[in-house]
Design an enzyme around this catalytic site. Structure first.
Site, PDB file in Angstrom:
ATOM      1  N   HIS A 176       0.848  -1.196   0.000  1.00 15.34           N
ATOM      2  CA  HIS A 176       0.000   0.000   0.000  1.00 15.34           C
ATOM      3  C   HIS A 176       0.881   1.242   0.000  1.00 15.34           C
ATOM      4  O   HIS A 176       0.673   2.148  -0.781  1.00 15.34           O
ATOM      5  CB  HIS A 176      -0.930   0.006   1.210  1.00 15.34           C
ATOM      6  CG  HIS A 176      -1.886   1.159   1.230  1.00 15.34           C
ATOM      7  ND1 HIS A 176      -3.000   1.202   2.017  1.00 15.34           N
ATOM      8  CD2 HIS A 176      -1.878   2.342   0.562  1.00 15.34           C
ATOM      9  CE1 HIS A 176      -3.652   2.341   1.832  1.00 15.34           C
ATOM     10  NE2 HIS A 176      -2.973   3.064   0.953  1.00 15.34           N
ATOM     11  N   GLU A 229       0.232   8.034  -3.517  1.00 13.28           N
ATOM     12  CA  GLU A 229       1.191   7.653  -2.486  1.00 13.28           C
ATOM     13  C   GLU A 229       2.404   8.580  -2.481  1.00 13.28           C
ATOM     14  O   GLU A 229       2.922   8.960  -1.424  1.00 13.28           O
ATOM     15  CB  GLU A 229       1.631   6.199  -2.678  1.00 13.28           C
ATOM     16  CG  GLU A 229       0.569   5.186  -2.335  1.00 13.28           C
ATOM     17  CD  GLU A 229       0.087   5.314  -0.900  1.00 13.28           C
ATOM     18  OE1 GLU A 229       0.932   5.255   0.013  1.00 13.28           O
ATOM     19  OE2 GLU A 229      -1.127   5.504  -0.687  1.00 13.28           O
ATOM     20  N   HIS A 288       2.601  10.963   0.751  1.00 19.58           N
ATOM     21  CA  HIS A 288       3.596  10.416   1.684  1.00 19.58           C
ATOM     22  C   HIS A 288       5.040  10.554   1.191  1.00 19.58           C
ATOM     23  O   HIS A 288       5.932  10.920   1.958  1.00 19.58           O
ATOM     24  CB  HIS A 288       3.293   8.941   1.952  1.00 19.58           C
ATOM     25  CG  HIS A 288       1.936   8.696   2.512  1.00 19.58           C
ATOM     26  ND1 HIS A 288       1.585   9.020   3.802  1.00 19.58           N
ATOM     27  CD2 HIS A 288       0.828   8.150   1.939  1.00 19.58           C
ATOM     28  CE1 HIS A 288       0.320   8.683   4.015  1.00 19.58           C
ATOM     29  NE2 HIS A 288      -0.165   8.153   2.901  1.00 19.58           N
TER      30      HIS A 288
END
Length: 199
Positions: free
Chosen positions: A47, A97, A101
């Site tokens: 993930h 992502e 992040h």
């Protein structure tokens, strides 16, 4: 040129807002998150690799390099196997992502994704669970059973994410020097599971 009192008031308010905005992009460790989805029912897939703070909070959407799929072109064949979206195109998943992040990781885009890919074979979550006779068959397991199985298989204490009834994700904690570590007791509100759940 005179500035009206109303303008001075607005400027003062803007300065206060800017001063109170959270600009701290620091973090203490990473959580390497693997998810179990219907897209690949035989294993967990990546993930993300998320910077995290010891108090359970995390930085996100940091300023820096914009998403550019060309920067990870050499990694795409592997990512299509181990970093798979269960809701939309893989490229949209990867872009999210990176933007949320990766920009806070202190890594360049290619290094960020390469780091996550290199961690993946070190933590075979499904194999660790199978060794403890925990399989994705809809049975009920306890949080302690799953955590103990993963810790025995990987050597480190994980953290888990569930919806109200089912196990969805298992995360391992990674130091800023990219070595595995036991997850803290508080890894944030996202990593919560009931005492028992289905898998």
């Amino acid at each position: 040129m005179k500035i009206s009192s109303a303008c001075l008031f607005l400027l003062g308010m803007m300065a206060m807002v800017m001063a109170n905005m959270k600009t701290d992009n620091s973090f203490d460790y990473f959580v390497f998150v693997q998810e179990y989805t219907s897209v690949n029912s035989t294993s967990f897939t990546i993930h993300g690799l998320w910077p995290q703070r010891n108090d359970g909070s995390y930085p996100s959407y940091c300023p820096g390099q914009a998403w550019n799929e060309n920067d990870i072109k050499s990694l795409l064949p592997v990512m299509d196997e181990v970093w798979v979206s269960d809701d939309g195109p893989n490229s949209d998943f990867w872009s999210h992502e990176w933007t949320k992040h990766g920009t806070c990781s202190t890594l360049k885009e290619e290094a960020f994704f390469q780091t996550a890919i290199s961690l993946y074979p070190k933590f075979n979550i499904m194999e660790s669970l199978r060794e403890a006779k925990i399989t994705p068959n809809g049975n009920t397991y306890t949080k302690t059973q799953v955590e103990s199985a993963v810790e025995k298989g990987t050597g480190f204490q994980p953290t888990l994410h569930c919806n109200t009834t089912s196990l969805l994700e298992v995360a391992m904690c990674i130091s800023k020097s990219y070595s595995a570590m036991n997850c803290p007791s508080d890894t944030g509100d996202y990593f919560v599971c009931p005492d028992s759940f289905t898998f």
